[in-house]
Design an enzyme around this catalytic site. Structure first.
Site, short mmCIF file in Angstrom:
data_model
loop_
_atom_site.label_atom_id
_atom_site.label_comp_id
_atom_site.label_asym_id
_atom_site.label_seq_id
_atom_site.Cartn_x
_atom_site.Cartn_y
_atom_site.Cartn_z
N GLY A 34 6.14 -8.36 -1.13
CA GLY A 34 5.57 -7.79 0.08
C GLY A 34 4.31 -7.01 -0.25
N GLN A 39 -2.73 -1.15 0.73
CA GLN A 39 -2.61 -1.31 -0.72
C GLN A 39 -3.80 -2.04 -1.32
OE1 GLN A 39 1.67 -2.86 -0.53
NE2 GLN A 39 1.58 -1.79 -2.48
N CYS A 81 6.97 -0.84 -6.57
CA CYS A 81 5.83 -0.93 -5.67
C CYS A 81 4.61 -1.31 -6.49
CB CYS A 81 5.61 0.42 -4.99
SG CYS A 81 4.17 0.43 -3.92
N LEU A 82 3.84 -2.27 -5.99
CA LEU A 82 2.65 -2.71 -6.71
C LEU A 82 1.64 -1.58 -6.85
CD1 LEU A 82 2.21 -6.18 -4.95
CD2 LEU A 82 3.43 -5.64 -7.05
N HIS A 123 9.85 -1.04 3.41
CA HIS A 123 8.91 -0.61 2.38
C HIS A 123 7.47 -0.83 2.85
CE1 HIS A 123 7.95 -0.22 -2.08
NE2 HIS A 123 6.81 -0.67 -1.58
N GLU A 124 7.21 -2.00 3.43
CA GLU A 124 5.82 -2.31 3.83
C GLU A 124 5.42 -1.53 5.09
OE1 GLU A 124 4.34 -3.54 1.51
OE2 GLU A 124 6.05 -4.39 0.47
N HIS A 127 4.37 1.80 4.17
CA HIS A 127 2.99 1.85 3.65
C HIS A 127 1.98 2.06 4.78
CE1 HIS A 127 3.01 1.26 -0.63
NE2 HIS A 127 3.72 0.15 -0.58
#
Ligand SMILES: [Zn+2]
Length: 159
Positions: A34, A39, A81-82, A123-124, A127
């Site tokens: 995701g 991000q 998380c990226l 999670h997304e 963000h």
């Protein structure tokens, strides 16, 4: 920037479609399941999710202006998380979730998910609300992670 809420998309135009293409490429290259627009430095309410990481492109979900319609239950699993490479944590997430948003044709889409899909959506969407999963950990775990991140930032990211 990751702690600032993102702005709603007003019109789904070629710019938004290019943004989604960039996000999908970034997600697959990471690789991740995701990604949210902030991000990659774009403060817009756009997310992409693909639990197959590109193995099955029919599973790719791109949502503009996503919203949580309902949620129930609880689950807690390790997340990464990226944007916080190398660290994991297990925030409390709903067990099941219903999410709605617009697809790239401007049509409203509704998805319900449990397990990993519910976690990925939460999670997304966090963000684009300016929350990183670290913010949902207990204060003790969060402080520990912050100290580690600061130490790593001071000594450079190459270690
Ligand atoms: Zn993330």
């Amino acid at each position: 920037m990751l702690h600032a809420p993102s702005q709603p998309v007003r019109a789904i135009d070629d710019g938004v479609r290019r943004l989604v293409d960039d996000m999908v490429d970034t997600m697959y290259a990471a690789p991740g399941i995701g990604l949210a627009a902030p991000q990659i430095g774009v403060p817009l309410r756009v997310i992409v999710v693909d639990l197959t990481v590109g193995e099955d492109r029919t599973q790719l979900i791109s949502l503009v202006n996503p919203e949580i319609v309902s949620k129930e239950g609880e689950q807690r699993h390790e997340e990464g998380c990226l944007s916080v490479p190398g660290y994991g944590g297990s925030p409390v997430r709903p067990a099941r979730i219903v999410v709605k948003g617009l697809d790239l044709d401007g049509q409203e889409r509704v998805f319900s998910g449990s397990d990993l899909l519910a976690r990925a959506f939460c999670h997304e969407i966090d963000h684009i609300d300016g929350l990183v999963f670290v913010d949902r950990l207990t204060p003790l775990k969060r402080d520990l992670m912050k100290r580690k991140l600061k130490k790593r930032a001071r000594s450079g990211w190459d270690e």
